[in-house]
Write a protein that holds these residues in place. Sequence first.
Motif, PDB file in Angstrom:
ATOM      1  N   ILE A 191       0.864  -1.182   0.000  1.00  0.00           N
ATOM      2  CA  ILE A 191       0.000   0.000   0.000  1.00  0.00           C
ATOM      3  C   ILE A 191       0.898   1.229   0.000  1.00  0.00           C
ATOM      4  CG2 ILE A 191      -1.578   1.378   1.413  1.00  0.00           C
ATOM      5  CD1 ILE A 191      -2.782  -1.238   2.427  1.00  0.00           C
ATOM      6  N   CYS A 192       0.537   2.230  -0.813  1.00  0.00           N
ATOM      7  CA  CYS A 192       1.328   3.465  -0.833  1.00  0.00           C
ATOM      8  C   CYS A 192       0.389   4.659  -0.845  1.00  0.00           C
ATOM      9  CB  CYS A 192       2.234   3.503  -2.065  1.00  0.00           C
ATOM     10  SG  CYS A 192       3.306   4.962  -2.136  1.00  0.00           S
ATOM     11  N   GLY A 193       0.504   5.513   0.156  1.00  0.00           N
ATOM     12  CA  GLY A 193      -0.310   6.720   0.214  1.00  0.00           C
ATOM     13  C   GLY A 193       0.335   7.859  -0.556  1.00  0.00           C
ATOM     14  N   VAL A 194      -0.481   8.649  -1.254  1.00  0.00           N
ATOM     15  CA  VAL A 194       0.035   9.825  -1.963  1.00  0.00           C
ATOM     16  C   VAL A 194       0.438  10.864  -0.913  1.00  0.00           C
ATOM     17  CG1 VAL A 194      -0.547  11.696  -3.558  1.00  0.00           C
ATOM     18  CG2 VAL A 194      -1.419   9.375  -3.968  1.00  0.00           C
ATOM     19  N   PRO A 195       1.678  11.347  -0.940  1.00  0.00           N
ATOM     20  CA  PRO A 195       2.090  12.323   0.075  1.00  0.00           C
ATOM     21  C   PRO A 195       1.378  13.662  -0.132  1.00  0.00           C
ATOM     22  CG  PRO A 195       3.802  12.062  -1.601  1.00  0.00           C
ATOM     23  CD  PRO A 195       2.756  11.025  -1.887  1.00  0.00           C
ATOM     24  N   TYR A 196       0.943  14.324   0.982  1.00  0.00           N
ATOM     25  CA  TYR A 196       1.178  13.855   2.348  1.00  0.00           C
ATOM     26  C   TYR A 196      -0.135  13.534   3.086  1.00  0.00           C
ATOM     27  CZ  TYR A 196       6.023  15.292   1.864  1.00  0.00           C
ATOM     28  OH  TYR A 196       7.329  15.400   1.443  1.00  0.00           O
TER      29      TYR A 196
ATOM     30  N   CYS B  33       1.197  -2.858  -6.161  1.00  0.00           N
ATOM     31  CA  CYS B  33       1.033  -1.819  -5.142  1.00  0.00           C
ATOM     32  C   CYS B  33      -0.287  -1.090  -5.366  1.00  0.00           C
ATOM     33  CB  CYS B  33       2.188  -0.823  -5.196  1.00  0.00           C
ATOM     34  SG  CYS B  33       2.152   0.412  -3.876  1.00  0.00           S
ATOM     35  N   CYS B  34      -1.061  -0.901  -4.299  1.00  0.00           N
ATOM     36  CA  CYS B  34      -2.332  -0.187  -4.358  1.00  0.00           C
ATOM     37  C   CYS B  34      -2.135   1.228  -3.798  1.00  0.00           C
ATOM     38  CB  CYS B  34      -3.391  -0.930  -3.549  1.00  0.00           C
ATOM     39  SG  CYS B  34      -5.017  -0.138  -3.573  1.00  0.00           S
ATOM     40  N   ILE B  35      -2.621   2.215  -4.536  1.00  0.00           N
ATOM     41  CA  ILE B  35      -2.476   3.620  -4.138  1.00  0.00           C
ATOM     42  C   ILE B  35      -3.641   4.044  -3.250  1.00  0.00           C
ATOM     43  CG2 ILE B  35      -2.328   6.000  -4.979  1.00  0.00           C
ATOM     44  CD1 ILE B  35       0.065   4.374  -5.753  1.00  0.00           C
ATOM     45  N   VAL B  36      -3.356   4.869  -2.246  1.00  0.00           N
ATOM     46  CA  VAL B  36      -4.382   5.465  -1.390  1.00  0.00           C
ATOM     47  C   VAL B  36      -4.283   6.984  -1.519  1.00  0.00           C
ATOM     48  CG1 VAL B  36      -5.244   5.736   0.964  1.00  0.00           C
ATOM     49  CG2 VAL B  36      -4.278   3.541   0.233  1.00  0.00           C
ATOM     50  N   GLU B  37      -5.422   7.639  -1.782  1.00  0.00           N
ATOM     51  CA  GLU B  37      -5.450   9.100  -1.919  1.00  0.00           C
ATOM     52  C   GLU B  37      -6.705   9.646  -1.242  1.00  0.00           C
ATOM     53  OE1 GLU B  37      -4.182  11.778  -1.961  1.00  0.00           O
ATOM     54  OE2 GLU B  37      -3.890  12.655  -3.947  1.00  0.00           O
ATOM     55  N   ASP B  38      -6.665  10.924  -0.871  1.00  0.00           N
ATOM     56  CA  ASP B  38      -7.829  11.526  -0.222  1.00  0.00           C
ATOM     57  C   ASP B  38      -8.850  12.056  -1.231  1.00  0.00           C
ATOM     58  OD1 ASP B  38      -6.089  13.543  -1.013  1.00  0.00           O
ATOM     59  OD2 ASP B  38      -6.521  14.845   0.694  1.00  0.00           O
TER      60      ASP B  38
ATOM     61  N   SER C 157      -8.068  16.032 -10.986  1.00  0.00           N
ATOM     62  CA  SER C 157      -7.568  15.643 -12.310  1.00  0.00           C
ATOM     63  C   SER C 157      -6.876  14.288 -12.275  1.00  0.00           C
ATOM     64  CB  SER C 157      -6.591  16.694 -12.832  1.00  0.00           C
ATOM     65  OG  SER C 157      -5.392  16.684 -12.058  1.00  0.00           O
ATOM     66  N   GLY C 158      -6.475  13.858 -11.081  1.00  0.00           N
ATOM     67  CA  GLY C 158      -5.738  12.600 -10.949  1.00  0.00           C
ATOM     68  C   GLY C 158      -4.246  12.769 -11.065  1.00  0.00           C
ATOM     69  N   SER C 159      -3.764  14.003 -11.235  1.00  0.00           N
ATOM     70  CA  SER C 159      -2.331  14.230 -11.465  1.00  0.00           C
ATOM     71  C   SER C 159      -1.472  13.826 -10.269  1.00  0.00           C
ATOM     72  CB  SER C 159      -2.075  15.697 -11.831  1.00  0.00           C
ATOM     73  OG  SER C 159      -2.507  16.561 -10.801  1.00  0.00           O
ATOM     74  N   SER C 160      -1.950  14.082  -9.040  1.00  0.00           N
ATOM     75  CA  SER C 160      -1.164  13.713  -7.854  1.00  0.00           C
ATOM     76  C   SER C 160      -1.021  12.204  -7.740  1.00  0.00           C
ATOM     77  CB  SER C 160      -1.826  14.272  -6.592  1.00  0.00           C
ATOM     78  OG  SER C 160      -1.783  15.672  -6.578  1.00  0.00           O
ATOM     79  N   VAL C 161      -2.108  11.482  -8.022  1.00  0.00           N
ATOM     80  CA  VAL C 161      -2.046  10.023  -8.005  1.00  0.00           C
ATOM     81  C   VAL C 161      -1.048   9.537  -9.048  1.00  0.00           C
ATOM     82  CG1 VAL C 161      -3.337   7.892  -8.444  1.00  0.00           C
ATOM     83  CG2 VAL C 161      -4.384   9.734  -7.117  1.00  0.00           C
ATOM     84  N   LEU C 162      -1.094  10.127 -10.243  1.00  0.00           N
ATOM     85  CA  LEU C 162      -0.223   9.676 -11.325  1.00  0.00           C
ATOM     86  C   LEU C 162       1.251   9.963 -11.045  1.00  0.00           C
ATOM     87  CD1 LEU C 162      -2.347  10.561 -14.479  1.00  0.00           C
ATOM     88  CD2 LEU C 162      -1.826   8.299 -13.554  1.00  0.00           C
ATOM     89  N   GLU C 163       1.538  11.027 -10.306  1.00  0.00           N
ATOM     90  CA  GLU C 163       2.928  11.291  -9.920  1.00  0.00           C
ATOM     91  C   GLU C 163       3.468  10.118  -9.105  1.00  0.00           C
ATOM     92  OE1 GLU C 163       2.847  14.967  -7.836  1.00  0.00           O
ATOM     93  OE2 GLU C 163       2.167  16.113  -9.581  1.00  0.00           O
TER      94      GLU C 163
END
Length: 477
Positions: free
Chosen positions: A69-74, A117-122, A126-132
């Motif tokens: 699991i990986c969270g998008v910072p921060y 790896c599964c991404i976690v975001e709030d 646009s989805g740009s932060s997830v894609l980074e």
Amino acid sequence: MDFTKQLEELAINLFKIDAVKFGEFTTKSGMKTPVYFDLRVIVSYPAIMESISDLLYSSSLISLEYDHICGVPYTALPIATLLSVKAKKSMLMRRKEAKSYGTKKLIEGHFSKNQKCCIVEDVVTSGSSVLETVNDLRKEGLVVEQAVIILDREQGGRQNLEKNRVKMMSLLTMSELIKILVDNNCITKEIGVEVKNYLNSTKAPSVESSEVSAVNRLNMPYEKRAGVSRNSIAKQLFNIMATKKTNLCISVDLTSSVQILNLLEKVGEHVCLVKTHVDIIEDFNSDFVEQLKQMATKFNFLLLEDRKFADIGNTVSLQYSKGIYKISEWADCVTVHSLPGEGILKALNSASSDKSKGVFLLAEMSSEGNLITPDYTKATVKMAEKYPQLMTGFVCQNAATFDDPGLIQLTPGVQLEKPKDNLGQVYNTPEKVIENGADVVVVGRGIVASKNPETEAVLYKNILWKSYSKRILGKME
């Protein structure tokens, strides 16, 4: 309590703790919005944190196959941590910039190539932060195809992620959240209608697929480049240029605050960026700063303080945020020399400020006889790669200086006629600098010293925009 009831309770609680705000805001992608989500506050509410992690796990994670699991910072990191413990899965951490010491890792944690790896975001707009985060994980050989998020703003993020082979699963959509808040008398029906109309009329810029080979930035429209930019100021500037149809920056090298404000009242609607040198203003004061900020909002332009920072990190941090100018409190972006090394970017990146920050690094100069060499320029661009969230772009003269379409080429030294002044400043024509890769073009005396600044500003704006339009169509001569 059933799942639907839990979601409803969560939505109401988010409103109560002011994680959902209504008014006039600007998102990370530079879009104006009547509703804003500040989920950073949830770290102060353990019960809400637990509720979010329980709901994300039961609605999404429990049915997925993944190794990490990986969270998008921060903001998403606390939720990702709780989910890692709950799912008994390894957690990875992505840094916003690589360390300059030790292992110099961008991704922290133990993993092997081809693991999932599964991404976690709030929140996704646009989805740009997830894609980074996705792109950095994929560079390490990990397989990233799933993202679980708390809120989908329904403005194109889901589609952008799908183009990049990432399936998004959300707890709530904006429509669902607004309906819950209206039904429970948290907000009025009028506010609900306003947000619904906003959703129907406003979409985030499309984000280009990371699978596509490097695109020539010169042929990409500003609105598309906003979608791939990793710096919030660059996103805003790209969107302002696309909306106002101007790539003109005016350099207000005047010594009187009254003169500056009077000038901007005349030319503000024709520019995307205003460049200042505050240390030459003889009557600089806090009232001038407030009027300058109000004018920037009124005419929708950004503020660049051309400070050209060039000292050691600690000194630059103080110059940026302290003293009589307090640049960090009002300037959207600043210019910086790379000469002192990476420490100068590290200092600005960590400098305390509530504002989003942007930096233009000087990679080339337009003055005759300057000492910048090709190797210096290359090293400057390389140095910037470690700070993608901080970098707005480069001050330079040539398209070949950098490739990243998410960064902005700021080019000074432009006049319609005069080729050189008597102090060594060499000028190019508007058409020439656009052909050479300029995205934002700085004009100073050509407008400021003219008898009719507004007429000249319109003339420069029209020529520059016409040249840019030809460039993206591949029709430059």
